[in-house]
Each structure stands twice: as structure tokens, then as C-alpha cells.
Design a protein around this motif. Structure first.
Motif, PDB file in Angstrom:
ATOM      1  N   VAL A   1       0.812  -1.216   0.000  1.00 45.49           N
ATOM      2  CA  VAL A   1       0.000   0.000   0.000  1.00 45.49           C
ATOM      3  C   VAL A   1       0.845   1.266   0.000  1.00 45.49           C
ATOM      4  CG1 VAL A   1      -1.913  -1.174   1.129  1.00 45.49           C
ATOM      5  CG2 VAL A   1      -0.213   0.046   2.532  1.00 45.49           C
ATOM      6  N   ASN A   2       2.109   1.141   0.368  1.00 46.20           N
ATOM      7  CA  ASN A   2       3.023   2.289   0.362  1.00 46.20           C
ATOM      8  C   ASN A   2       4.450   1.775   0.262  1.00 46.20           C
ATOM      9  OD1 ASN A   2       3.392   1.203   2.900  1.00 46.20           O
ATOM     10  ND2 ASN A   2       2.887   3.054   4.037  1.00 46.20           N
ATOM     11  N   SER A   3       5.362   2.694   0.040  1.00 44.58           N
ATOM     12  CA  SER A   3       6.779   2.304  -0.029  1.00 44.58           C
ATOM     13  C   SER A   3       7.575   2.850   1.141  1.00 44.58           C
ATOM     14  CB  SER A   3       7.399   2.800  -1.348  1.00 44.58           C
ATOM     15  OG  SER A   3       7.316   4.211  -1.435  1.00 44.58           O
ATOM     16  N   ALA A   4       7.003   3.761   1.912  1.00 40.90           N
ATOM     17  CA  ALA A   4       7.702   4.358   3.051  1.00 40.90           C
ATOM     18  C   ALA A   4       7.680   3.411   4.250  1.00 40.90           C
ATOM     19  CB  ALA A   4       7.060   5.685   3.434  1.00 40.90           C
ATOM     20  N   CYS A   5       8.673   3.563   5.109  1.00 41.48           N
ATOM     21  CA  CYS A   5       8.764   2.740   6.310  1.00 41.48           C
ATOM     22  C   CYS A   5       9.360   3.572   7.438  1.00 41.48           C
ATOM     23  CB  CYS A   5       9.623   1.504   6.034  1.00 41.48           C
ATOM     24  SG  CYS A   5       9.630   0.293   7.382  1.00 41.48           S
TER      25      CYS A   5
ATOM     26  N   SER B   1       2.060   6.169  -2.149  1.00 38.83           N
ATOM     27  CA  SER B   1       1.054   5.791  -1.164  1.00 38.83           C
ATOM     28  C   SER B   1      -0.257   5.601  -1.914  1.00 38.83           C
ATOM     29  CB  SER B   1       0.920   6.891  -0.097  1.00 38.83           C
ATOM     30  OG  SER B   1      -0.008   6.527   0.899  1.00 38.83           O
ATOM     31  N   LEU B   2      -0.724   4.351  -2.009  1.00 37.11           N
ATOM     32  CA  LEU B   2      -1.882   4.045  -2.840  1.00 37.11           C
ATOM     33  C   LEU B   2      -3.151   4.717  -2.324  1.00 37.11           C
ATOM     34  CD1 LEU B   2      -1.464   0.232  -3.618  1.00 37.11           C
ATOM     35  CD2 LEU B   2      -0.615   2.196  -4.920  1.00 37.11           C
ATOM     36  N   THR B   3      -4.064   4.978  -3.249  1.00 37.52           N
ATOM     37  CA  THR B   3      -5.366   5.537  -2.911  1.00 37.52           C
ATOM     38  C   THR B   3      -6.363   4.412  -2.664  1.00 37.52           C
ATOM     39  OG1 THR B   3      -6.158   5.604  -5.186  1.00 37.52           O
ATOM     40  CG2 THR B   3      -4.884   7.516  -4.404  1.00 37.52           C
ATOM     41  N   ILE B   4      -7.506   4.760  -2.076  1.00 34.57           N
ATOM     42  CA  ILE B   4      -8.549   3.772  -1.854  1.00 34.57           C
ATOM     43  C   ILE B   4      -9.065   3.235  -3.180  1.00 34.57           C
ATOM     44  CG2 ILE B   4     -10.360   5.534  -1.714  1.00 34.57           C
ATOM     45  CD1 ILE B   4     -10.232   2.224   0.299  1.00 34.57           C
ATOM     46  N   GLU B   5      -9.084   4.094  -4.220  1.00 32.39           N
ATOM     47  CA  GLU B   5      -9.554   3.634  -5.525  1.00 32.39           C
ATOM     48  C   GLU B   5      -8.629   2.560  -6.102  1.00 32.39           C
ATOM     49  OE1 GLU B   5     -11.138   7.676  -4.724  1.00 32.39           O
ATOM     50  OE2 GLU B   5      -9.092   6.887  -4.817  1.00 32.39           O
ATOM     51  N   GLU B   6      -7.330   2.750  -5.936  1.00 29.31           N
ATOM     52  CA  GLU B   6      -6.378   1.758  -6.432  1.00 29.31           C
ATOM     53  C   GLU B   6      -6.526   0.436  -5.687  1.00 29.31           C
ATOM     54  OE1 GLU B   6      -2.407   3.972  -7.929  1.00 29.31           O
ATOM     55  OE2 GLU B   6      -3.037   4.520  -5.913  1.00 29.31           O
ATOM     56  N   VAL B   7      -6.618   0.512  -4.368  1.00 29.20           N
ATOM     57  CA  VAL B   7      -6.717  -0.705  -3.570  1.00 29.20           C
ATOM     58  C   VAL B   7      -8.020  -1.434  -3.869  1.00 29.20           C
ATOM     59  CG1 VAL B   7      -6.938  -1.587  -1.212  1.00 29.20           C
ATOM     60  CG2 VAL B   7      -5.171   0.109  -1.754  1.00 29.20           C
ATOM     61  N   GLU B   8      -9.109  -0.713  -3.987  1.00 29.88           N
ATOM     62  CA  GLU B   8     -10.386  -1.367  -4.286  1.00 29.88           C
ATOM     63  C   GLU B   8     -10.361  -2.026  -5.667  1.00 29.88           C
ATOM     64  OE1 GLU B   8     -13.652   1.012  -1.591  1.00 29.88           O
ATOM     65  OE2 GLU B   8     -13.268   1.739  -3.636  1.00 29.88           O
ATOM     66  N   GLN B   9      -9.730  -1.368  -6.636  1.00 29.17           N
ATOM     67  CA  GLN B   9      -9.613  -1.982  -7.960  1.00 29.17           C
ATOM     68  C   GLN B   9      -8.806  -3.273  -7.888  1.00 29.17           C
ATOM     69  OE1 GLN B   9      -6.581  -1.022 -10.965  1.00 29.17           O
ATOM     70  NE2 GLN B   9      -8.228  -0.056 -12.140  1.00 29.17           N
TER      71      GLN B   9
ATOM     72  N   GLN C   1      -2.901  -9.940   1.964  1.00 27.60           N
ATOM     73  CA  GLN C   1      -1.971  -9.362   2.933  1.00 27.60           C
ATOM     74  C   GLN C   1      -1.610  -7.951   2.493  1.00 27.60           C
ATOM     75  OE1 GLN C   1       2.623 -10.081   3.562  1.00 27.60           O
ATOM     76  NE2 GLN C   1       1.515 -11.767   4.544  1.00 27.60           N
ATOM     77  N   PHE C   2      -1.837  -6.979   3.383  1.00 24.94           N
ATOM     78  CA  PHE C   2      -1.412  -5.606   3.132  1.00 24.94           C
ATOM     79  C   PHE C   2       0.002  -5.430   3.665  1.00 24.94           C
ATOM     80  CE2 PHE C   2      -6.106  -5.041   3.278  1.00 24.94           C
ATOM     81  CZ  PHE C   2      -6.269  -4.602   1.965  1.00 24.94           C
ATOM     82  N   SER C   3       0.890  -4.987   2.760  1.00 30.75           N
ATOM     83  CA  SER C   3       2.299  -4.874   3.083  1.00 30.75           C
ATOM     84  C   SER C   3       2.783  -3.500   2.647  1.00 30.75           C
ATOM     85  CB  SER C   3       3.065  -6.009   2.399  1.00 30.75           C
ATOM     86  OG  SER C   3       4.415  -6.044   2.799  1.00 30.75           O
ATOM     87  N   GLY C   4       4.110  -3.300   2.674  1.00 24.92           N
ATOM     88  CA  GLY C   4       4.680  -2.027   2.285  1.00 24.92           C
ATOM     89  C   GLY C   4       6.127  -2.204   1.831  1.00 24.92           C
ATOM     90  N   GLY C   5       6.939  -1.246   2.172  1.00 24.07           N
ATOM     91  CA  GLY C   5       6.925  -0.261   3.249  1.00 24.07           C
ATOM     92  C   GLY C   5       6.392  -0.831   4.570  1.00 24.07           C
ATOM     93  N   GLU C   6       5.900   0.068   5.376  1.00 14.97           N
ATOM     94  CA  GLU C   6       5.212  -0.289   6.613  1.00 14.97           C
ATOM     95  C   GLU C   6       3.751   0.114   6.445  1.00 14.97           C
ATOM     96  OE1 GLU C   6       3.602  -1.426   9.868  1.00 14.97           O
ATOM     97  OE2 GLU C   6       5.656  -2.029   9.385  1.00 14.97           O
ATOM     98  N   PRO C   7       2.855  -0.863   6.241  1.00 19.56           N
ATOM     99  CA  PRO C   7       1.474  -0.534   5.891  1.00 19.56           C
ATOM    100  C   PRO C   7       0.711   0.195   6.986  1.00 19.56           C
ATOM    101  CG  PRO C   7       1.705  -2.875   6.317  1.00 19.56           C
ATOM    102  CD  PRO C   7       3.095  -2.309   6.262  1.00 19.56           C
ATOM    103  N   THR C   8       1.104   0.002   8.262  1.00 20.08           N
ATOM    104  CA  THR C   8       0.362   0.694   9.321  1.00 20.08           C
ATOM    105  C   THR C   8       0.597   2.203   9.297  1.00 20.08           C
ATOM    106  OG1 THR C   8       2.120   0.400  10.966  1.00 20.08           O
ATOM    107  CG2 THR C   8       0.479  -1.362  10.775  1.00 20.08           C
TER     108      THR C   8
END
Length: 513
Positions: free
Chosen positions: A124-128, A144-152, A168-175
Motif C-alpha cells: 500500500v506504500n513504499s515508506a517505512c 502511497s496508494l489511494t482507496i480507488e487503487e486498492v479497491e480496484q 496481505q497488506f504490506s509495504g513499506g510499513e502498511p500501518t
């Protein structure tokens, strides 16, 4: 094998290896030919799988960069015998790409792929909030993905799987993503059975409000946990004093009844001596339902390493046996049949009053399942077959309702510890899985073609885990996702939906010659 010996080995292969005019036998067995990539230039090249001294090696030569050799598996007898666990793959409902340039450059999944997706991963993101020396994602600020991207991406996952088992939601650090709770809700809204967060635990340890939100949506956790010693965390995570924060996070998750799989990355010379202690800790901690040991694989960001000395699954299994004084032994671990059998091994065990009973000691999997023909022994119902096959699937997650149901069904045919109620199985069961990912030194196209763990991308592509991290997909996807970030920010600022854009790959002249 050092550079001098490797060069001599390569010269011996090319020249025939004999001397004094007489033929000699090789000191290895040529097991099979596959395709791999050059670790330096990423060109697709042929590779040999060789058996020597009961170990399995990959030998390959790039016409530009020279010869390479790496340890693949630390038990050649097991490597060969595990072929009997290789079951037919399950075909996805739809594909994402055509078969055009050939594996591994048609990923998405293409019609040549031999397995559906058991586990879909969304970065969902690349930052950590960490800067780990060992990080296959090479986490850094970018997108940092948008809700539209994730829903698609979730909708496409449903399109190809029908009812996906695990995301599984991952990253980066997804939290760190401000909408991670919304992403979890979006996955559950699509009837995805099991939703996981891949996390280092920092925000869970510190943020009370976030913990309250997690208690409401109730995901499970794939939790970074490499051991107990300061040197372990200094070498692998760059933070020698992080253990107390991790323990606090686990205790807080236990307090709200959420399930955790702890994930130790095992690096030779760093933390292999802590494996037994990790197992004992997992058995005792109320939040922990499983362990996934991952031999360190050297993709993304990593330290200098010797590919001939890498950790592999059989060695970790032996260390589990030694360091737990036989609570678990090698025969307790069974290859996972949905992917290639040497990629995963797993066992489940019941824990009651301090006694550990590995499931394979009370259920003879070989008597219940015929993996060669993919059928059950006629004496047993299809329901029990489904239960047992599911228990040994990569989509099984420790503590899940599905896993509990599978065990409950299978328990009709075995003698479990007295007083074990079906509803309490999750609290009395521990899963230990070993997952060996391939890096540029060990990448094997044969294994990749049956991978069941895929990265989900905007536009509908699903890329096998090891292919994404070794062949060059990650670098191209990261560059495109980063380039889209200014438009995402404008959409957020203007309060309008963001139109997802597909990721497009071009490997140019990296195809096999």
C-alpha cells in the motif's frame, strides 16, 4: 565456493574435466535443466540443478558476466523425494496477461502459470519507519496508494479467484498508511476470508487509538520478529534496542484477542542459534498462532553474502529439532503441495498443559492423501480430503476459522488430546512454516511457474513473489507508482477520486537468448 574454485569448476565443465587422457566421473549428479537469471545483468539464462554431497546447487553461466553457483537446498535426498508431493495446480478463473514473450516476462498471471493465487499481497506504500539492512522491498519514501487503487486491485483479485482466501497488506510499513483501516474493511466487504497486516509492530506498540481501530476490524498480523539479542536486531534491522517495543506490541495484540504469525528472517552467522528460543516463545505467547521462518534471501537491500553459504529449509528444520530438544523433529514437517514442494514446509501441533503434539504424529498424511493422483484413499470422504489438503495449503493461516474447521474435520479420524473442544482448537494449536524465497542467485523458473503468492498491482496484474523481487518487476513497478504520486496528491487535495493507472512492463533485451 570462492571465485577461484568457481572458475575452476566452470573450466572443468567446459573442458570435460579429465586429465592424463582418461575419463573421470563428475563429482556431482546433473539433476535437471531449468532457466534462471543472471544475478548481475538479469538476463534470462539456462541453469543446471546439480546434486553433490547430499546438497543441491544451481550452476549457471552468463555470456556477459561469467559463471555463478549457489546453494539451493541442504538435503538432496529430500529435494528429490519431495517430488511426490507435487500436486496438480488449480487454474484461476481468469488471467491477467497473454503468453507472449515467455516466462518469466509475461507475468500477470499468464496462461502458462501453473497455479492460482493462494495469497494476494498489496504493497500500500513504499515508506517505512525503519531502515533495515535486510529489506527485499528496499523500503523508502515514494508512493502511497489511494482507496480507488486498492479497491480496484481487490476487485480484480475477486475476479480471478471468486472468493479469495487471504490478502496481505504490506509495504513499506502498511500501518503508516492513513487509510489502512479502510483497506482492511474494503477487503472484508469483498468476502475475502482472511486479511493480514505485514508489520514491524511499532505503531501497534505506541498508538492507543490505532489499537482501538484494529480491535474493531480484527485483521491478523504477519509480524516481523527475528529473535531476542541486540546483535540480531542490529544486523538485520539496524535497531539493536527494538525488542522491548516488539514485545509490547505483541502483548497489546494479545490483550484484544488478535492473532499473530511471527516472521523471523534467519541469516547465517546472525540468529540461527535463536531458532529454538523463538519456537518456545511462540508456543507460550497468547497472541502467537504461528511462525513463518524465512531463510534470508538476498533481493532488494541486503548485506554482502556468500550464495554458497545461504540458509535453507532443511538446515532450519534440523536446528528446530536440536534447539527444541526434539519437541519437533524433521519428520513432523511436510512439504506444502500447492506451490513447488521444496519452497515450503509446514507442521501443526497441539499444545496442552505444556505438552506439544505435532499433528503428523497422529495423522499419517501419506495414508490420507495421494498427492501424485490428487485423490483421497477411497475409505475416506471428500470432506476429509478437503480438510487435510487445506491444512497443508499456503492459504492456511494459523488461527483462522478455515484452518480451525479443517483441523476439526480431520480430528474425526484421529485421537486428539482429551478435553480438546473444537471451539478451542485455535488456542491450542501452533503452526510452524518454513518459506524459502528465491533471489537472483537461486531463481528457478520451474518453481516460479507454480508460485501461489502473488503481488497484486493496479491494472490487474498479479506477479509471483520471487519473480517480482528478482527479475526486475519491482523496479519498474516502483518507478511507475512513484511517478503517479503527484497526481494522487492533487486528487486528495481537490477531494476527487483518483483514476487508477495500470502498470506496464518492458524487459527489452533481457529475454532468453
Amino acid at each position: 565456493m570462492d571465485a577461484k574454485n568457481l572458475a575452476a569448476f566452470a573450466r572443468g565443465q567446459a573442458s570435460g574435466g579429465g586429465s592424463s587422457g582418461r575419463r573421470v566421473d563428475s563429482d556431482y549428479v546433473f539433476h535437471e535443466l531449468t532457466r534462471s537469471i543472471c544475478p548481475s545483468c538479469k538476463m534470462v539464462i539456462d541453469a543446471k540443478i546439480l546434486l553433490r554431497d547430499n546438497k543441491v546447487y544451481m550452476s549457471k553461466r552468463c555470456s556477459n558476466c561469467g559463471p555463478f553457483m549457489a546453494l539451493v537446498y541442504d538435503d538432496a535426498r529430500a529435494y528429490v523425494s519431495f517430488a511426490r508431493f507435487n500436486k496438480p495446480g488449480t487454474i484461476p478463473l481468469a488471467y491477467g496477461t497473454r503468453h507472449d514473450e515467455g516466462c518469466p516476462h509475461d507475468c500477470g498471471l499468464c496462461p502458462d502459470h501453473e497455479q492460482h493465487t493462494c495469497l494476494g499481497i498489496i504493497e500500500v506504500n513504499s515508506a517505512c519507519d525503519m531502515d533495515c539492512p535486510l529489506c527485499f522491498a528496499d523500503a523508502a519514501p515514494g508512493f502511497s496508494l489511494t482507496i480507488e487503487e486498492v479497491e480496484q486491485m481487490l476487485d480484480d483479485y475477486v475476479r480471478t479467484e471468486g472468493q479469495p482466501e487471504v490478502v496481505q497488506f504490506s509495504g513499506g510499513e502498511p500501518t503508516m498508511h492513513p487509510r489502512i483501516i479502510d483497506f482492511v474493511r474494503a477487503a472484508y466487504a469483498r468476502d475475502i476470508r482472511f486479511v493480514m497486516l505485514n508489520t514491524n509492530g511499532k505503531r501497534i506498540a505506541r498508538d492507543d487509538r490505532f489499537l482501538t481501530e484494529l480491535e474493531k476490524v480484527r485483521p491478523s498480523f504477519y509480524f516481523q520478529f527475528d529473535g531476542f539479542e541486540r546483535e540480531t536486531y542490529r544486523a538485520i534491522r539496524g535497531e539493536p534496542d527494538i525488542l522491548e517495543e516488539k514485545l509490547r506490541a505483541l502483548d497489546r495484540l494479545a490483550a484484544i484477542g488478535l492473532d499473530v504469525t511471527i516472521v523471523p528472517a534467519i541469516e547465517r552467522g546472525v540468529n540461527e542459534h535463536e531458532i529454538g528460543r523463538i519456537v518456545e516463545f511462540a508456543i507460550a505467547h497468547p497472541a502467537v498462532r504461528g511462525i513463518t521462518f524465512q531463510p534470508a534471501f538476498h533481493a532488494g537491500r541486503h548485506s554482502t553474502h556468500d550464495p554458497m553459504q545461504r540458509m535453507t529449509i532443511p538446515e532450519i528444520v534440523r536446528l528446530i529439532e536440536t534447539q527444541t530438544a526434539g519437541k519437533f523433529v524433521a519428520s513432523d514437517f511436510v512439504p506444502v503441495p500447492c506451490c513447488f514442494p521444496t519452497c515450503n514446509s509446514v507442521t501443526y501441533a497441539f499444545v496442552e498443559d505444556g505438552k506439544v503434539t505435532p499433528l503428523p504424529r497422529i495423522i499419517d498424511v501419506g495414508d490420507y492423501l495421494d498427492y501424485i493422483t490428487n485423490r483421497i484413499v477411497p475409505d475416506f470422504s471428500r470432506e476429509i480430503r478437503t480438510a487435510l489438503e487445506g491444512l497443508w495449503s499456503s492459504s492456511s493461516v494459523a488461527g483462522s476459522d478455515a484452518s480451525n474447521r479443517r483441523v476439526a474435520i480431520s480430528c474425526q479420524t484421529c485421537d486428539l488430546p482429551d478435553g480438546l473442544a473444537i471451539n478451542s482448537i485455535a488456542k491450542n494449536m501452533i503452526m510452524i512454516m518454513l518459506q524459502d524465497f528465491m533471489d537472483p542467485w537461486t531463481f528457478n523458473q520451474k518453481n516460479a511457474m507454480k508460485c501461489c503468492k502473488e503481488f497484486l498491482l493496479p491494472g490487474g496484474k498479479q506477479i509471483p513473489f520471487c519473480t517480482f523481487n528478482t527479475v526486475g518487476y519491482r523496479e519498474q513497478a516502483r518507478a511507475q507508482l512513484n511517478a503517479m504520486e503527484p497526481e494522487r496528491r492533487r486528487a486528495r487535495k481537490e477531494g476527487r477520486p483518483y483514476e487508477p493507472k495500470p502498470i506496464v512492463f518492458d524487459f527489452g533485451d533481457k529475454r532468453a537468448r
